[in-house]
Design a protein around this motif. Structure first.
Motif, PDB file in Angstrom:
ATOM      1  N   LYS A  23       0.881  -1.245   0.044  1.00 29.76           N
ATOM      2  CA  LYS A  23       0.049  -0.109   0.127  1.00 29.76           C
ATOM      3  C   LYS A  23       0.926   1.515  -0.027  1.00 29.76           C
ATOM      4  CE  LYS A  23      -2.239   1.424   3.855  1.00 29.76           C
ATOM      5  NZ  LYS A  23      -3.104   1.442   4.768  1.00 29.76           N
ATOM      6  N   TYR A  24       1.882   1.318   0.750  1.00 32.54           N
ATOM      7  CA  TYR A  24       2.787   2.590   1.066  1.00 32.54           C
ATOM      8  C   TYR A  24       3.675   2.541  -0.086  1.00 32.54           C
ATOM      9  CZ  TYR A  24       0.715   3.472   5.480  1.00 32.54           C
ATOM     10  OH  TYR A  24      -0.177   3.636   6.561  1.00 32.54           O
ATOM     11  N   LEU A  25       4.052   1.376  -0.729  1.00 33.47           N
ATOM     12  CA  LEU A  25       5.023   1.527  -1.785  1.00 33.47           C
ATOM     13  C   LEU A  25       4.165   2.012  -3.094  1.00 33.47           C
ATOM     14  CD1 LEU A  25       6.986  -1.713  -1.766  1.00 33.47           C
ATOM     15  CD2 LEU A  25       7.886   0.454  -1.875  1.00 33.47           C
ATOM     16  N   ILE A 104      -4.281   3.412 -16.298  1.00 29.41           N
ATOM     17  CA  ILE A 104      -2.638   3.517 -16.600  1.00 29.41           C
ATOM     18  C   ILE A 104      -2.388   2.330 -17.344  1.00 29.41           C
ATOM     19  CG2 ILE A 104      -1.815   1.789 -14.632  1.00 29.41           C
ATOM     20  CD1 ILE A 104       0.144   4.206 -13.882  1.00 29.41           C
ATOM     21  N   LEU A 105      -2.829   1.042 -17.747  1.00 26.14           N
ATOM     22  CA  LEU A 105      -2.536   0.233 -18.833  1.00 26.14           C
ATOM     23  C   LEU A 105      -2.750   0.850 -20.053  1.00 26.14           C
ATOM     24  CD1 LEU A 105      -1.971  -2.883 -19.474  1.00 26.14           C
ATOM     25  CD2 LEU A 105      -4.244  -3.228 -19.176  1.00 26.14           C
ATOM     26  N   VAL A 106      -3.848   1.306 -20.214  1.00 30.15           N
ATOM     27  CA  VAL A 106      -4.121   2.148 -21.651  1.00 30.15           C
ATOM     28  C   VAL A 106      -3.050   3.086 -22.005  1.00 30.15           C
ATOM     29  CG1 VAL A 106      -5.559   3.775 -22.759  1.00 30.15           C
ATOM     30  CG2 VAL A 106      -6.691   1.852 -21.550  1.00 30.15           C
ATOM     31  N   LEU A 236      13.759  10.339 -18.881  1.00 31.54           N
ATOM     32  CA  LEU A 236      12.605  10.696 -18.222  1.00 31.54           C
ATOM     33  C   LEU A 236      11.604   9.650 -18.651  1.00 31.54           C
ATOM     34  CD1 LEU A 236      11.021  12.309 -15.975  1.00 31.54           C
ATOM     35  CD2 LEU A 236      10.379  13.751 -17.870  1.00 31.54           C
ATOM     36  N   ALA A 237      11.518   9.568 -19.808  1.00 28.28           N
ATOM     37  CA  ALA A 237      10.421   8.486 -20.604  1.00 28.28           C
ATOM     38  C   ALA A 237      10.813   7.060 -20.072  1.00 28.28           C
ATOM     39  CB  ALA A 237      10.389   8.586 -21.962  1.00 28.28           C
ATOM     40  N   ILE A 238      11.876   6.799 -19.983  1.00 23.35           N
ATOM     41  CA  ILE A 238      12.065   5.235 -19.510  1.00 23.35           C
ATOM     42  C   ILE A 238      11.746   5.133 -17.943  1.00 23.35           C
ATOM     43  CG2 ILE A 238      13.797   3.544 -18.762  1.00 23.35           C
ATOM     44  CD1 ILE A 238      15.541   4.647 -21.381  1.00 23.35           C
ATOM     45  N   VAL A 239      12.033   6.083 -17.232  1.00 24.13           N
ATOM     46  CA  VAL A 239      12.095   6.299 -15.553  1.00 24.13           C
ATOM     47  C   VAL A 239      10.236   6.450 -15.499  1.00 24.13           C
ATOM     48  CG1 VAL A 239      11.901   7.757 -13.820  1.00 24.13           C
ATOM     49  CG2 VAL A 239      13.877   7.445 -15.008  1.00 24.13           C
ATOM     50  N   VAL A 240       9.608   6.955 -16.501  1.00 22.59           N
ATOM     51  CA  VAL A 240       8.092   6.868 -16.242  1.00 22.59           C
ATOM     52  C   VAL A 240       7.427   5.504 -16.529  1.00 22.59           C
ATOM     53  CG1 VAL A 240       5.916   7.975 -17.399  1.00 22.59           C
ATOM     54  CG2 VAL A 240       7.787   9.352 -16.548  1.00 22.59           C
ATOM     55  N   LEU A 241       7.955   5.050 -17.643  1.00 18.96           N
ATOM     56  CA  LEU A 241       7.288   3.699 -18.162  1.00 18.96           C
ATOM     57  C   LEU A 241       7.597   2.634 -17.052  1.00 18.96           C
ATOM     58  CD1 LEU A 241       8.485   3.738 -21.731  1.00 18.96           C
ATOM     59  CD2 LEU A 241       6.066   3.640 -20.926  1.00 18.96           C
ATOM     60  N   THR A 242       8.971   2.894 -16.489  1.00 21.94           N
ATOM     61  CA  THR A 242       9.060   1.942 -15.388  1.00 21.94           C
ATOM     62  C   THR A 242       8.420   2.075 -13.962  1.00 21.94           C
ATOM     63  OG1 THR A 242      11.388   1.886 -15.911  1.00 21.94           O
ATOM     64  CG2 THR A 242      11.135   0.891 -13.841  1.00 21.94           C
ATOM     65  N   ILE A 243       8.045   3.227 -13.739  1.00 21.90           N
ATOM     66  CA  ILE A 243       7.183   3.528 -12.487  1.00 21.90           C
ATOM     67  C   ILE A 243       5.770   3.130 -12.832  1.00 21.90           C
ATOM     68  CG2 ILE A 243       6.105   5.476 -11.337  1.00 21.90           C
ATOM     69  CD1 ILE A 243       8.810   7.194 -11.711  1.00 21.90           C
ATOM     70  N   GLU A 244       5.309   3.379 -14.024  1.00 16.98           N
ATOM     71  CA  GLU A 244       3.903   2.884 -14.311  1.00 16.98           C
ATOM     72  C   GLU A 244       3.927   1.554 -14.357  1.00 16.98           C
ATOM     73  OE1 GLU A 244       2.923   6.565 -17.419  1.00 16.98           O
ATOM     74  OE2 GLU A 244       3.160   4.729 -18.321  1.00 16.98           O
ATOM     75  N   PHE A 246       5.642  -0.607 -12.305  1.00 14.53           N
ATOM     76  CA  PHE A 246       5.541  -0.886 -11.066  1.00 14.53           C
ATOM     77  C   PHE A 246       4.250  -0.451 -10.512  1.00 14.53           C
ATOM     78  CE2 PHE A 246      10.100  -1.733 -11.311  1.00 14.53           C
ATOM     79  CZ  PHE A 246      10.435  -2.643 -10.616  1.00 14.53           C
ATOM     80  N   ALA A 247       3.655   0.353 -10.695  1.00 13.03           N
ATOM     81  CA  ALA A 247       2.343   0.851 -10.173  1.00 13.03           C
ATOM     82  C   ALA A 247       1.096  -0.126 -10.581  1.00 13.03           C
ATOM     83  CB  ALA A 247       1.980   2.277 -10.645  1.00 13.03           C
ATOM     84  N   MET A 248       1.308  -0.499 -11.650  1.00  8.46           N
ATOM     85  CA  MET A 248       0.265  -1.587 -11.925  1.00  8.46           C
ATOM     86  C   MET A 248       0.256  -2.660 -11.402  1.00  8.46           C
ATOM     87  SD  MET A 248      -0.554  -1.013 -16.294  1.00  8.46           S
ATOM     88  CE  MET A 248       1.268  -1.278 -16.680  1.00  8.46           C
ATOM     89  N   VAL A 249       1.597  -3.244 -10.986  1.00  7.26           N
ATOM     90  CA  VAL A 249       1.680  -4.360 -10.268  1.00  7.26           C
ATOM     91  C   VAL A 249       1.440  -4.404  -8.828  1.00  7.26           C
ATOM     92  CG1 VAL A 249       3.699  -5.965  -9.624  1.00  7.26           C
ATOM     93  CG2 VAL A 249       3.842  -5.188 -11.928  1.00  7.26           C
ATOM     94  N   PHE A 250       1.767  -3.027  -8.288  1.00  6.68           N
ATOM     95  CA  PHE A 250       1.355  -3.007  -7.106  1.00  6.68           C
ATOM     96  C   PHE A 250      -0.335  -2.629  -6.771  1.00  6.68           C
ATOM     97  CE2 PHE A 250       5.764  -1.025  -6.285  1.00  6.68           C
ATOM     98  CZ  PHE A 250       6.115  -2.106  -5.597  1.00  6.68           C
ATOM     99  N   ALA A 251      -0.922  -2.016  -7.780  1.00  7.28           N
ATOM    100  CA  ALA A 251      -2.263  -1.964  -7.829  1.00  7.28           C
ATOM    101  C   ALA A 251      -2.739  -3.167  -7.935  1.00  7.28           C
ATOM    102  CB  ALA A 251      -2.695  -0.891  -8.948  1.00  7.28           C
TER     103      ALA A 251
END
Length: 259
Positions: A23-25, A104-106, A236-244, A246-251
């Motif tokens: 949750k906090y991640l 976020i998947l779209v 920045l694009a690579i970082v954003v894609l990576t964050i997205e 991980f965000a999908m996995v955590f969600a």
């Protein structure tokens, strides 16, 4: 029985700790997405109000002008998604989490498709392509023509001439329309004082004298100007894609873990 109960309690506690950690991640990752959206919004607004002349280059080209609004739209969407993700994580709301995951998947798939298309059509950004287009379509003084107006804005803003050099105007539409001029007025040097828009010697420049014209090609000038920004944007694009990702996995993990 007592031992089984204690083991079950320990397992439940571990599951609860794991869920709390996820949750906090997820909150952290979504806060980063929120910041990324804010950054894109800031870049889009800066381009639209920038007083240094970049705005004229953008507005002169409908494709680039559309791109600015795409950046604003993407920034706004990421801003909203980050906010939704943070709320969904803190409140442990399954509906918000599922809605966040689908959106976020779209976006992730759209960004991936855009990167693939940019790679496929990269040949359209070569010197040869721009030189061929300049020779075919540049008219010189017809600013009602979008292509000509865009090139005039570029050459005036970056103090450059042609794609590679002033020689790009040889055997071009510009020379056909203006047979007595070697280069357009947009190639002529201006006063060295900031804000000085007067030409040093326009007549000599139009005759092709090197001392009174800009001799650097616009391809090199623009690439040199944006080189740092291109690498920053790519990173920045690579970082954003990576964050997205991980965000999908955590969600999804948090969605499945909520009772």
């Amino acid at each position: 029985m007592c031992g089984l109960g204690e083991a079950s309690a320990r397992g439940t506690a571990m599951d609860g700790d794991c869920l709390s950690c996820i949750k906090y991640l997820m909150f952290v990752f979504n806060f980063l997405i929120f910041l990324g959206g804010s950054f894109l919004l800031g870049v889009g607004v800066w381009v639209l109000v920038d007083p240094t002349g970049f705005r004229e280059i953008i507005t002169a080209n409908p494709l680039l002008f559309t791109g600015v609004y795409i950046i604003l739209a993407m920034g706004g969407m990421l801003f909203l998604l980050g906010f939704l993700g943070c709320c969904g994580a803190i409140r442990e709301n399954k509906c918000l989490l599922l809605f966040f995951f689908m959106l976020i998947l779209v976006i992730f798939l759209a960004e991936l498709a855009a990167a693939i298309l940019a790679f496929i059509f990269r040949e359209h950004l070569t010197r040869e392509f721009f030189t061929k287009e300049l020779k075919r379509h540049y008219q010189g003084y017809n600013n009602t023509d979008v292509f000509t107006g865009t090139w005039n804005a570029v050459m005036n803003s970056f103090d450059c001439c042609g794609v590679n050099s002033p020689e790009d105007f040889e055997e071009s539409l510009f020379r056909l329309i203006n047979p007595n001029e070697m280069v357009p007025a947009a190639c002529c040097r201006r006063g060295s004082q900031p804000g000085d828009s007067a030409y040093v010697n326009q007549d000599e420049c139009l005759m092709g004298k090197m001392l009174f014209r800009n001799n650097k090609g616009c391809y090199s000038a623009v690439v040199d100007y944006f080189e740092l920004y291109i690498y920053v944007a790519g990173a920045l694009a690579i970082v954003v894609l990576t964050i997205e990702l991980f965000a999908m996995v955590f969600a999804m993990c948090l969605f499945r873990g909520i009772q």
